[in-house]
Motif scaffolding. Structure first.
Motif, short mmCIF file in Angstrom:
data_model
loop_
_atom_site.label_atom_id
_atom_site.label_comp_id
_atom_site.label_asym_id
_atom_site.label_seq_id
_atom_site.Cartn_x
_atom_site.Cartn_y
_atom_site.Cartn_z
N PRO A 107 -16.36 9.12 -29.59
CA PRO A 107 -16.80 7.78 -29.17
C PRO A 107 -16.26 7.29 -27.83
CG PRO A 107 -15.20 7.63 -30.95
CD PRO A 107 -15.54 9.07 -30.82
N ASP A 108 -15.06 7.73 -27.44
CA ASP A 108 -14.48 7.26 -26.17
C ASP A 108 -15.08 8.06 -25.02
OD1 ASP A 108 -12.83 6.50 -24.00
OD2 ASP A 108 -11.19 6.03 -25.38
N ARG A 109 -15.80 7.36 -24.12
CA ARG A 109 -16.49 8.05 -23.03
C ARG A 109 -15.69 8.08 -21.73
NH1 ARG A 109 -19.64 10.67 -26.50
NH2 ARG A 109 -21.61 10.98 -25.41
N GLN A 110 -14.43 7.67 -21.78
CA GLN A 110 -13.57 7.84 -20.60
C GLN A 110 -13.44 9.33 -20.37
OE1 GLN A 110 -10.46 9.22 -19.36
NE2 GLN A 110 -9.01 7.56 -19.75
N LEU A 111 -13.70 9.77 -19.14
CA LEU A 111 -13.86 11.19 -18.83
C LEU A 111 -12.68 12.06 -19.29
CD1 LEU A 111 -15.51 13.44 -17.50
CD2 LEU A 111 -14.52 12.77 -15.30
N ALA A 112 -11.48 11.68 -18.93
CA ALA A 112 -10.31 12.50 -19.26
C ALA A 112 -10.05 12.55 -20.76
CB ALA A 112 -9.08 11.99 -18.53
N LEU A 113 -10.18 11.40 -21.43
CA LEU A 113 -9.96 11.37 -22.87
C LEU A 113 -11.03 12.17 -23.61
CD1 LEU A 113 -8.93 7.64 -23.42
CD2 LEU A 113 -7.44 9.66 -23.29
N PHE A 114 -12.26 12.09 -23.12
CA PHE A 114 -13.36 12.82 -23.74
C PHE A 114 -13.14 14.33 -23.61
CE2 PHE A 114 -17.51 14.81 -23.86
CZ PHE A 114 -18.16 14.14 -24.89
N ILE A 115 -12.78 14.77 -22.41
CA ILE A 115 -12.55 16.20 -22.20
C ILE A 115 -11.29 16.64 -22.95
CG2 ILE A 115 -12.03 17.99 -20.51
CD1 ILE A 115 -13.79 16.52 -18.51
N GLY A 116 -10.26 15.80 -22.94
CA GLY A 116 -9.05 16.12 -23.69
C GLY A 116 -9.34 16.32 -25.17
N ASN A 117 -10.21 15.50 -25.72
CA ASN A 117 -10.59 15.67 -27.12
C ASN A 117 -11.34 16.99 -27.32
OD1 ASN A 117 -11.14 14.58 -29.97
ND2 ASN A 117 -13.20 15.00 -29.20
N SER A 118 -12.17 17.36 -26.35
CA SER A 118 -12.89 18.63 -26.47
C SER A 118 -11.90 19.80 -26.51
CB SER A 118 -13.89 18.81 -25.32
OG SER A 118 -13.25 19.13 -24.10
N SER A 124 -8.17 23.64 -32.07
CA SER A 124 -8.13 23.59 -33.53
C SER A 124 -9.03 24.66 -34.13
CB SER A 124 -8.56 22.19 -34.01
OG SER A 124 -8.61 22.14 -35.43
N TYR A 125 -10.22 24.81 -33.59
CA TYR A 125 -11.17 25.83 -34.06
C TYR A 125 -10.56 27.22 -33.96
CZ TYR A 125 -15.48 28.69 -33.96
OH TYR A 125 -16.45 29.64 -34.20
N LEU A 126 -9.78 27.46 -32.91
CA LEU A 126 -9.20 28.78 -32.65
C LEU A 126 -7.81 28.94 -33.26
CD1 LEU A 126 -10.28 29.22 -28.92
CD2 LEU A 126 -11.28 30.35 -30.92
N GLY A 127 -7.27 27.88 -33.85
CA GLY A 127 -5.95 27.95 -34.47
C GLY A 127 -4.81 28.01 -33.46
N ILE A 128 -4.99 27.40 -32.30
CA ILE A 128 -3.98 27.40 -31.24
C ILE A 128 -3.20 26.08 -31.28
CG2 ILE A 128 -3.62 27.46 -28.74
CD1 ILE A 128 -6.21 29.16 -28.59
N LYS A 129 -1.88 26.17 -31.21
CA LYS A 129 -1.01 25.01 -31.46
C LYS A 129 -0.45 24.35 -30.19
CE LYS A 129 -1.37 25.82 -35.88
NZ LYS A 129 -2.23 24.94 -36.73
#
Length: 229
Positions: A107-118, A124-129
């Motif tokens: 939901p947050d469309r601020q560019l850096a936060l959006f990409i950071g969430n990606s 998480s999908y790859l199991g990397i910590k």
């Protein structure tokens, strides 16, 4: 402690994620100026069997603004449709489309936060910590520039090794880092190749392409295909 620092790019090429996996902490460099015409909001996919650029629409993007001052205005329908039309026969299309739908619905469309969430979703999908940190949240000396600012961040986070992409060899001085007790290393991506629809391999595409054609285990093996110089 190994540290990496990079500007946030939307679903960049595999080398970016190799660096992210190789470090203990990864700083998303969000309080630097946006580079117009760079790779922050675009990358390449396979479309109709050929390498094709996709671009994420931004609102009033300008090199006079910091990355974290820019908003995304894209609804991502075009990107999802492109993935559906061109990757529906890829072996991992199902789980990767679910991943992408989760990413673009943030939901947050601020560019850096959006990409950071990606990044968080992919890790998480790859199991990397790896721990992700936004540079704007650090109490650093904002009057510093370039290499000096990077060294300041390394000191703040008590890093003894700083890893950078191979392209940074012309930007940073090993001896200067050594003066501050920091070992400067550069990550050089190895020969990455995998099957893409039984056709000639097309390199340097978005991480989306890597995920579409490789399982979690296979992707992690590709992420480990590099050398430090």
């Amino acid at each position: 402690m190994n540290l990496g620092i990079m500007q946030p790019y939307f679903m960049p090429y595999i080398g970016y994620f190799q660096l992210m996996k190789a470090v203990d902490k990864y700083v998303i460099y969000d309080d630097v100026n946006y580079i117009k015409g760079g790779w922050i909001n675009r990358n390449n996919l396979i479309v109709a069997g050929k390498k094709s650029l996709f671009t994420i629409m931004l609102s009033q993007a300008s090199p006079n603004k910091l990355i974290n001052e820019i908003e995304i205005k894209d609804d991502f329908r075009r990107l999802l449709r492109t993935l559906q039309m061109n990757y529906c026969k890829a072996p991992y299309y199902g789980p990767v489309m679910e991943l992408m739908e989760d990413i673009v619905s943030f939901p947050d469309r601020q560019l850096a936060l959006f990409i950071g969430n990606s990044f968080k979703c992919v890790l998480s999908y790859l199991g990397i910590k790896t721990e992700l940190i936004y540079s704007s949240q650090l109490s650093k000396d904002c009057g510093l520039r370039g290499q000096d600012k990077v060294i300041d961040i390394c000191n703040l986070l008590k890093a003894d090794t700083y890893l950078n992409a191979i392209g940074g060899m012309e930007l940073y001085d090993r001896e200067e880092f050594k003066k501050h007790g920091i070992d400067l290393r550069f990550l050089k991506t190895g020969g990455i190749e995998y099957s893409q629809f039984n056709s000639d391999f097309i390199p340097y595409l978005s991480m989306i392409d890597v995920l579409m054609f490789n399982s979690v285990d296979e992707t992690n093996r590709l992420l480990d295909c590099y050398e430090l110089v």
